[in-house]
Design a protein around this motif. Structure first.
Motif, short mmCIF file in Angstrom:
data_model
loop_
_atom_site.label_atom_id
_atom_site.label_comp_id
_atom_site.label_asym_id
_atom_site.label_seq_id
_atom_site.Cartn_x
_atom_site.Cartn_y
_atom_site.Cartn_z
N HIS A 114 -5.55 -26.74 -17.53
CA HIS A 114 -6.64 -26.54 -16.56
C HIS A 114 -6.11 -25.94 -15.26
CE1 HIS A 114 -8.27 -29.93 -19.06
NE2 HIS A 114 -9.33 -29.13 -19.07
N VAL A 115 -4.97 -26.50 -14.79
CA VAL A 115 -4.41 -26.04 -13.52
C VAL A 115 -4.02 -24.57 -13.58
CG1 VAL A 115 -2.54 -26.37 -11.85
CG2 VAL A 115 -3.65 -28.36 -12.89
N GLU A 116 -3.42 -24.17 -14.69
CA GLU A 116 -3.03 -22.76 -14.83
C GLU A 116 -4.25 -21.85 -14.78
OE1 GLU A 116 0.99 -23.50 -17.55
OE2 GLU A 116 -0.83 -22.63 -18.44
N ARG A 117 -5.31 -22.26 -15.43
CA ARG A 117 -6.53 -21.45 -15.41
C ARG A 117 -7.15 -21.41 -14.01
NH1 ARG A 117 -9.66 -20.30 -20.78
NH2 ARG A 117 -7.83 -19.84 -22.05
N CYS A 118 -7.04 -22.51 -13.28
CA CYS A 118 -7.57 -22.51 -11.91
C CYS A 118 -6.77 -21.56 -11.02
CB CYS A 118 -7.54 -23.92 -11.33
SG CYS A 118 -8.82 -25.02 -12.00
N LEU A 121 -8.32 -18.29 -11.81
CA LEU A 121 -9.74 -18.14 -11.47
C LEU A 121 -9.99 -18.05 -9.97
CD1 LEU A 121 -11.29 -20.68 -14.00
CD2 LEU A 121 -11.75 -18.22 -13.92
N PHE A 122 -9.19 -18.74 -9.16
CA PHE A 122 -9.54 -18.89 -7.74
C PHE A 122 -8.47 -18.28 -6.85
CE2 PHE A 122 -11.74 -22.35 -9.89
CZ PHE A 122 -13.02 -22.23 -9.36
N GLY A 123 -8.92 -17.41 -5.95
CA GLY A 123 -8.03 -16.83 -4.95
C GLY A 123 -7.95 -17.68 -3.70
N VAL A 124 -8.76 -18.75 -3.63
CA VAL A 124 -8.74 -19.67 -2.48
C VAL A 124 -8.78 -21.09 -3.03
CG1 VAL A 124 -9.86 -20.39 -0.34
CG2 VAL A 124 -9.97 -17.98 -1.06
N TRP A 125 -7.88 -21.95 -2.55
CA TRP A 125 -7.87 -23.38 -2.89
C TRP A 125 -8.06 -24.19 -1.62
CZ3 TRP A 125 -3.96 -25.62 -6.92
CH2 TRP A 125 -4.12 -24.97 -8.14
N GLU A 126 -8.72 -25.33 -1.76
CA GLU A 126 -8.78 -26.28 -0.64
C GLU A 126 -7.45 -27.02 -0.59
OE1 GLU A 126 -12.12 -29.24 1.16
OE2 GLU A 126 -11.41 -29.72 -0.87
N GLU A 157 -1.27 -13.36 -19.37
CA GLU A 157 -0.97 -13.07 -20.77
C GLU A 157 -1.16 -14.32 -21.62
OE1 GLU A 157 2.76 -11.37 -23.46
OE2 GLU A 157 2.91 -11.47 -21.27
N ARG A 158 -0.74 -15.47 -21.11
CA ARG A 158 -0.84 -16.71 -21.88
C ARG A 158 -2.28 -17.11 -22.13
NH1 ARG A 158 2.08 -21.49 -19.01
NH2 ARG A 158 3.83 -20.06 -19.39
N HIS A 159 -3.15 -16.92 -21.12
CA HIS A 159 -4.54 -17.37 -21.24
C HIS A 159 -5.52 -16.24 -21.53
CE1 HIS A 159 -3.79 -21.53 -19.85
NE2 HIS A 159 -2.86 -20.99 -19.07
N ASP A 160 -5.00 -15.02 -21.59
CA ASP A 160 -5.86 -13.86 -21.84
C ASP A 160 -6.98 -13.79 -20.81
OD1 ASP A 160 -6.72 -11.56 -23.08
OD2 ASP A 160 -7.98 -12.62 -24.54
N MET A 161 -6.60 -13.92 -19.52
CA MET A 161 -7.54 -13.87 -18.40
C MET A 161 -6.94 -13.03 -17.29
SD MET A 161 -8.73 -17.86 -18.10
CE MET A 161 -9.45 -17.54 -16.49
N ALA A 162 -7.76 -12.24 -16.66
CA ALA A 162 -7.30 -11.45 -15.52
C ALA A 162 -7.27 -12.35 -14.27
CB ALA A 162 -8.22 -10.27 -15.28
N PRO A 163 -6.19 -12.32 -13.49
CA PRO A 163 -6.15 -13.14 -12.27
C PRO A 163 -7.08 -12.59 -11.20
CG PRO A 163 -4.19 -11.78 -12.43
CD PRO A 163 -4.94 -11.59 -13.71
#
Length: 775
Positions: A114-118, A121-126, A157-163
């Motif tokens: 989950h953390v890797e995907r976050c 997914l997010f360019g800003v974290w609290e 590459e691992r999650h097949d998602m664009a950052p």
């Protein structure tokens, strides 16, 4: 009204502006009703904290969405069931957004997946949430900081998602306030912005930094209390007595409804206010807070002051004079129980908050360890709070506590000794807490020896402020019990020292076998709870093993002695005369004059020696409840009572005597035996006791076969009849003591023994020595 807070949006807005905020928004969970009420202000904007789900396993996370319209909120609310679709929408619409409190469990445990995907997914974290622990916030920032462009490429590459970004997420801060107490305590800082659109653009660009406070146990506890009071008030069921509603409403920042008809509760309220006004110390502290800036720190300080005062007052009503608030007879028992439960109710929110925050901190550490592949190493010595019921008294435990506190203050060893005291003190090695109440020791007739009931609220504050990692009960009294309670609530390792044979003490003092067995059962239970039990001798370890304590948890923690202070060169003619020496022989005994020390048997042994013409004077250093009985028992024999002696005077007394005797069978070590031998005296002790482990029979002293007066008289007489033999034994005794580890080495060993307890799942250390029955 704001769900989950019962706070009026307008009051929240004005409080934030009063506390220095340039722009204000309200991010309630999955609703914008509160934010819409302040949207007409030019420096306010509508936002929401949306609960979104990973569609793969329905793990929830919270997403902050800033500067939205009602139509955009409707879309956000519709897309919440699929986190990916929601984030895609926010990016397309150009809505400023962030991952809220990244490591908080909001309905399911996060994993590295989950953390890797976050991170993708997010360019800003609290990065700083005002309701979350420092440990959780800092771990989230550390994980965010790991997102280098190269690492994001690997994750993509691992999650097949664009950052969504090209480096570590930008960081924001927010108060996460639910009770108007912490409004504007935590914030997001940006470069100067004149308008809301300009501010939102800076957030989208990642030009942000978190500021303000992390969450605390105190803040969470106060939020819980404020929410409970406000919820009842909103339901029209306010249980606060009429006389207290004004002050309670002021403390929780929420007006309470008007007074109900007068009755018992109203009378209690008036009595409490009268007590409050009569407490000059309380009034002075309240007035000082009244002049402080109106911010979150002041709000919490006022609430903490009042709850601490209430805890003390309620306990006093339960255990002391009632002031007319407790009925006579059996009804009074119910009244006192009610006050006792009321005192516990003052503490309960703090303990619940401490337990929750400790759990969240452990979870954050676990996520970090799984994410990085290894636990985050702690720096410096293990931080330990050692709670003791004795510090100022003249006994071996108090001597050790004073040594530990002084050395920790001098070297930064990480150990904080916590002791009761009439005047609070907060210093590097020692913290003194003013007890809620003082109580005598049951069956112990000395009014000068008291036990302090510790203020649990102060202990919670201490553990959090000093980031304590291990709680150590140095004694099994109220302070030790508090250490166990806090360790269990906060998930910290609990260790304990076994300083005293309490069951034997109880038997010697009361003669009641049932009472002794109850004490044995209670202390055995306490020590079985400990991750490590520190014992000063093998005999003590053997007894604990018989009580069911795991031998693998038992660690030797001996005691040192100062060879410079205690030295034969301190022999003094003046002290010799005080001891009653003259041309005869002086047998010295040092310690509390209490029945469990076996001193009446020593007095009878001395009477036998006197009758036999041995020419021996018995000198007793110390004081205690058995003095009058000893004076009667020694009447007509050569003896001296010197009272308590410390420091150089005590060292002179040792060096000016000829022989030392400790007739006690209840010692766990016998610190006075070490001091006497270091001073060059041969020692007479009872065989097969802990004190006998420090005396080599026939070499540095004599083991009396029992504490029977005849056996003691024979052992003492054998030494006093041969001064040359006694002197040779004394010289060998000092040599043996000089070969023992010194205080510095012993304290360093104690500090090192805590290392195996560091971390939530640390294995128990191996035993420090192989146990065998004491001989």
């Amino acid at each position: 009204m704001l769900p989950e807070s019962f706070t009026d949006p307008h009051r929240a807005y004005h409080a934030a502006k009063r506390r220095g905020m340039d722009f204000v928004t309200l991010t309630d969970h999955n609703t914008i009703r509160g934010a819409l009420e302040i949207a007409h202000h030019p420096d306010a904007f509508v936002s929401v904290e949306a609960t979104a789900l990973f569609p793969e396993d329905l793990t929830p996370v919270h997403v902050l969405c800033w500067g939205i319209t009602e139509a955009q909120f409707a879309d956000i609310d519709r897309l919440r069931p699929n986190l990916y679709e929601l984030v895609d929408h926010l990016c397309r619409e150009g809505i400023a957004h962030a991952l809220a409190h990244p490591l908080q469990r909001v309905g399911g445990d996060l994993t590295p997946w989950h953390v890797e995907r976050c991170l993708l997914l997010f360019g800003v974290w609290e990065g700083r949430n005002g309701a979350r622990t420092r440990a959780g916030n800092e771990m989230a920032v550390r994980i965010a900081g790991s997102a280098s462009p190269a690492y994001l490429a690997k994750l993509a590459e691992r999650h097949d998602m664009a950052p969504r970004g090209d480096g570590p997420p930008a960081l924001t801060g927010g108060s996460d306030d639910h009770g108007l107490l912490d409004v504007a305590a935590t914030w997001t800082a940006t470069p100067p912005a004149r308008t809301v659109p300009a501010l939102l653009e800076l957030i989208r660009e990642g030009r942000t930094a978190p500021g303000g406070a992390h969450g605390s146990t105190q803040a969470l506890a106060h939020a819980m209390v404020a929410l409970a009071v406000k919820a009842n008030a909103e339901l029209g069921e306010c249980g606060v007595p009429a006389g207290l509603r004004h002050i309670v409403g002021d403390l929780v920042a929420h007006p309470l409804p008007g007074p109900p008809p007068a009755g018992e509760a109203d009378r209690v309220g008036r009595e409490v206010m009268a007590r409050l006004r009569a407490d000059r110390r309380m009034v002075r502290r309240w007035r000082r807070l009244g002049s402080a800036p109106d911010d979150a720190a002041r709000a919490h300080a006022r609430l903490r002051l009042v709850t601490g005062w209430a805890e003390e007052q309620l306990l006093g009503l339960a255990t002391g004079p009632s002031g007319g608030l407790v009925r006579a007879g059996l009804g009074g028992l119910a009244d006192r129980l009610g006050w006792l439960l009321g005192s516990a109710a003052m503490v309960a929110p703090y303990l619940a908050a401490a337990g929750y925050h400790a759990s969240e901190a452990r979870f954050a550490a676990q996520v970090g360890a799984e994410f990085f592949g290894q636990p985050m190493p702690e720096e410096g010595p293990v931080r330990v709070a050692m709670l003791t019921d004795t510090y100022d008294e003249l006994n071996g435990v108090a001597v050790t506590m004073r040594r530990l506190a002084a050395r920790s203050a001098r070297t930064g060893a990480g150990i904080t000794v916590v002791a009761p005291g009439d005047r609070p003190l907060d210093s590097p090695g020692l913290v003194r807490l003013r007890p809620l109440a003082w109580t005598g020791v049951p069956a112990y007739s000395d009014p000068g020896f008291r036990l302090g009931v510790p203020p649990l609220l102060d202990l919670v504050d201490l553990v959090e402020a000093r980031r304590i990692e291990v709680l150590h009960a140095a004694t099994p009294g109220p302070m030790g019990a508090a250490a166990l309670l806090l360790a269990r609530v906060m998930g910290l390792p609990f260790v304990a020292t076994y300083p005293t044979e309490l069951a034997r003490y109880a038997m010697a003092l009361t003669g009641d076998r049932l009472a002794a067995e109850l004490v044995r059962a209670a202390t055995g239970w306490l020590y079985r709870q400990a991750d490590q039990v520190y014992v000063p001798s093998r005999a003590t370890a053997t007894g604990l093993i018989e009580e069911g304590v795991d031998p693998a948890r038992i660690v030797l923690f001996s005691r040192g002695v100062d060879p410079v202070l205690f030295h034969p060169r301190r022999r003094s003619r003046l002290m010799r005369r005080r001891l009653g020496g003259g041309d005869g022989t002086v047998v010295l005994s040092v310690g509390r004059l209490s029945h469990e020390k076996g001193l009446l048997r020593l007095a009878e042994a001395h009477r036998r020696l006197t009758a036999a013409g041995a020419g021996v004077t018995l000198a007793l250093v110390g004081d205690g409840p058995a003095r009058a009985d000893l004076e009667r028992a020694l009447a007509g024999t050569p003896h001296r009572f010197l009272g308590p002696l410390t420091g150089e005077k005590l060292a002179e007394a040792y060096a000016s005597a000829d022989c030392f005797c400790l007739p006690s069978e209840t010692e766990t070590l016998g610190q006075v035996v070490l001091e006497a031998q270091t001073s060059g005296l041969p020692a007479v002790v009872v065989a097969a006791t802990a004190a006998a482990e420090s005396v080599e029979d026939g070499v540095t002293g004599v083991h009396a076969p029992s504490s029977d007066p005849a056996a003691l008289a024979a052992a003492i007489g054998g030494l006093t009849a041969d001064p040359a033999r006694a002197a040779a034994m004394g010289a060998r005794a000092r040599e043996a003591m000089l070969a023992r580890p010194g205080w510095d080495e012993i304290i360093d060993g104690l500090a090192a023994s805590y290392a195996g307890l560091r971390g939530p799942r640390a294995p128990r250390p191996r035993p420090a020595l192989e146990w065998e029955p004491a001989r």
